[in-house]
Structure formats: structure tokens, C-alpha cells
Write a protein that holds these residues in place. Structure first.
Motif, PDB file in Angstrom:
ATOM      1  N   LYS A  37      23.534  90.766  52.694  1.00 13.39           N
ATOM      2  CA  LYS A  37      22.518  91.794  52.460  1.00 13.39           C
ATOM      3  C   LYS A  37      22.702  92.459  51.091  1.00 13.39           C
ATOM      4  CE  LYS A  37      20.379  95.774  54.674  1.00 13.39           C
ATOM      5  NZ  LYS A  37      20.409  96.666  55.850  1.00 13.39           N
ATOM      6  N   SER A  38      23.912  92.846  50.784  1.00 14.38           N
ATOM      7  CA  SER A  38      24.181  93.501  49.499  1.00 14.38           C
ATOM      8  C   SER A  38      24.040  92.530  48.330  1.00 14.38           C
ATOM      9  CB  SER A  38      25.582  94.111  49.490  1.00 14.38           C
ATOM     10  OG  SER A  38      25.631  95.177  50.397  1.00 14.38           O
ATOM     11  N   LYS A  96      20.436  92.141  47.495  1.00 12.62           N
ATOM     12  CA  LYS A  96      19.870  93.399  46.997  1.00 12.62           C
ATOM     13  C   LYS A  96      20.029  93.504  45.479  1.00 12.62           C
ATOM     14  CE  LYS A  96      20.152  98.382  47.726  1.00 12.62           C
ATOM     15  NZ  LYS A  96      20.784  99.463  48.487  1.00 12.62           N
TER      16      LYS A  96
END
Length: 84
Positions: A55-56, A59
């Protein structure tokens, strides 16, 4: 040949002595040798060592970053699907 890791195995690789691994999507990457080269600094990589960073990662990075560095750092796949 690519190795298959469980999330538990990746979790044991969270320091430089044992090697620092992260999961992005279904890939397992050894980031130990990349710490000093990471443009965002080693601190953020160390925070995600042994964890699913999918997820990071997405991002802050585009697909081209994974294409550029992934081949050198990828050491295998995660046995179960990484969750976002």
C-alpha cells in the motif's frame, strides 16, 4: 529459480543481520543492499522491513520504479496473496 516465502518467513528478515525483506504485491524483495541508495532514505525502508509494504509503495512510487529496481532486488514470491 525464485523462492516462495510465507509472510512469517519474511517477518523474520527485519534487520541488517538477517537481511531486510519487504513484500510488494506478490513479490519478496531483499532491500538490505538498497538502504543507502533509497532516495527517501534508509529510515523508511527499515520501518517496513519484514512487512507487506504494498500500500505504501504504490502511494509513493510508479510502476517504472519497480521495473527499474525490482529485477535486482526480487528474491521470490509470497506464498499467500498480499493484502492491501
Amino acid at each position: 529459480m525464485s523462492k516462495t516465502f510465507t509472510k512469517a518467513e519474511v517477518a523474520t528478515h527485519k534487520d541488517e543481520k538477517e537481511g531486510m525483506y519487504i513484500i510488494v504485491d506478490d513479490g519478496v524483495y531483499d532491500i538490505t543492499s538498497f538502504l543507502d541508495d533509497h532516495p527517501g532514505g534508509a529510515k523508511i525502508l527499515k520501518r517496513f522491513a519484514g512487512k507487506d509494504a504494498t500500500k505504501s509503495f504504490w502511494k509513493y512510487h510508479s510502476k517504472s520504479v519497480l521495473e527499474k529496481y525490482g529485477g535486482k532486488l526480487r528474491i521470490g514470491t509470497v506464498a499467500e496473496t498480499a493484502k492491501l
